[in-house]
Design an enzyme around this catalytic site. Sequence first.
Site, PDB file in Angstrom:
ATOM      1  CG  ASP A 108      25.401  -7.164  83.637  1.00  0.00           C
ATOM      2  OD1 ASP A 108      26.243  -6.483  83.032  1.00  0.00           O
ATOM      3  OD2 ASP A 108      25.452  -7.368  84.862  1.00  0.00           O
ATOM      4  CB  SER A 109      27.505 -11.453  82.214  1.00  0.00           C
ATOM      5  OG  SER A 109      26.486 -12.421  82.384  1.00  0.00           O
ATOM      6  CG  LEU A 113      19.674 -13.425  75.625  1.00  0.00           C
ATOM      7  CD1 LEU A 113      18.209 -13.639  75.959  1.00  0.00           C
ATOM      8  CD2 LEU A 113      19.873 -12.028  75.051  1.00  0.00           C
ATOM      9  CG  ASP A 164      15.179  -7.462  91.509  1.00  0.00           C
ATOM     10  OD1 ASP A 164      15.610  -7.759  90.370  1.00  0.00           O
ATOM     11  OD2 ASP A 164      15.451  -8.111  92.531  1.00  0.00           O
TER      12      ASP A 164
HETATM   13  P1  IMP Z   1      23.345 -11.546  82.800  1.00  0.00           P
HETATM   14  O1  IMP Z   1      23.207 -13.043  82.840  1.00  0.00           O
HETATM   15  O2  IMP Z   1      24.599 -11.097  83.510  1.00  0.00           O
HETATM   16  O3  IMP Z   1      23.248 -10.987  81.400  1.00  0.00           O
HETATM   17  O4  IMP Z   1      22.206 -10.931  83.673  1.00  0.00           O
HETATM   18  C1  IMP Z   1      20.912 -11.045  83.323  1.00  0.00           C
HETATM   19  C2  IMP Z   1      19.974 -10.840  84.496  1.00  0.00           C
HETATM   20  O5  IMP Z   1      20.606 -10.220  85.624  1.00  0.00           O
HETATM   21  C3  IMP Z   1      18.892  -9.898  84.081  1.00  0.00           C
HETATM   22  O6  IMP Z   1      17.826 -10.602  83.492  1.00  0.00           O
HETATM   23  C4  IMP Z   1      18.517  -9.233  85.389  1.00  0.00           C
HETATM   24  O7  IMP Z   1      17.547 -10.003  86.047  1.00  0.00           O
HETATM   25  C5  IMP Z   1      19.799  -9.216  86.186  1.00  0.00           C
HETATM   26  N1  IMP Z   1      20.492  -7.922  86.064  1.00  0.00           N
HETATM   27  C6  IMP Z   1      21.616  -7.626  85.373  1.00  0.00           C
HETATM   28  N2  IMP Z   1      21.944  -6.336  85.465  1.00  0.00           N
HETATM   29  C7  IMP Z   1      20.984  -5.760  86.220  1.00  0.00           C
HETATM   30  C8  IMP Z   1      20.738  -4.398  86.652  1.00  0.00           C
HETATM   31  O8  IMP Z   1      21.469  -3.436  86.363  1.00  0.00           O
HETATM   32  N3  IMP Z   1      19.633  -4.232  87.432  1.00  0.00           N
HETATM   33  C9  IMP Z   1      18.780  -5.236  87.777  1.00  0.00           C
HETATM   34  N4  IMP Z   1      18.959  -6.499  87.373  1.00  0.00           N
HETATM   35  C10 IMP Z   1      20.054  -6.775  86.615  1.00  0.00           C
END
Ligand code: IMP
Length: 180
Positions: A108-109, A113, A164
């Site tokens: 997402d953001s 990763l 989830d």
């Molecule tokens: P990031 O650090 O914002 O890229 O988010 C990564 C983590 O957030 C993912 O591995 C998910 O566990 C959770 N996440 C982000 N978007 C979603 C979504 O739409 N549904 C469920 N989990 C999400």
Amino acid sequence: MNTRSDRIMPELIPVLTREEIKERIAGVAVQISQDYENRELVLVGVLKGAFVFLSDLIRHLTIPVQLDFVSVTSYGSGTSSTGEIRLTKDLSMDVSDKDILIVEDIVDSGLTLQWLSEYIGSLKPKSLKTCTFIDKRERREEQISVDYACHTVEEGFLVGYGLDYAEDYRYLPGIYHLKL
Ligand code: IMP
Ligand code: MG
């Protein structure tokens, strides 16, 4: 006007069926199998969300692989990242000099990763690439490259197939857009 019960019953809008998921994974598995032929690949799944995707992915690959898992927290029980990432389960294998592929459920953001890539990169693997089931572009903050993605969406909160919302819906065989 919405009634009280409309507001508390979340709506699940289908995004990918079981069959569509299988097709997407088969395509990415062909690519990964070609790219890592005759190498020593270790797939590092990010718990909990990636466990369903990872278990299907390894059975579509035509090359031998080894597995490890990490767990990180960043989300709490809401739908947006706190930006704060903490490792709650470390690798159990020595990844130095190995070809590593981080396997995520959804990016997402990109903060999770990015953080994981830096951490695993610091352990001196031979190579490091990233794979995600869903690449969500809406809130991307880090200019990270996702090497393999099965499906791309622009926005929305998705559940099912390991994903989830506050620990619910992981068991659904398809992917759904959750409308609260
Ligand atoms: P990031 O650090 O914002 O890229 O988010 C990564 C983590 O957030 C993912 O591995 C998910 O566990 C959770 N996440 C982000 N978007 C979603 C979504 O739409 N549904 C469920 N989990 C999400
Ligand atoms: Mg995750």
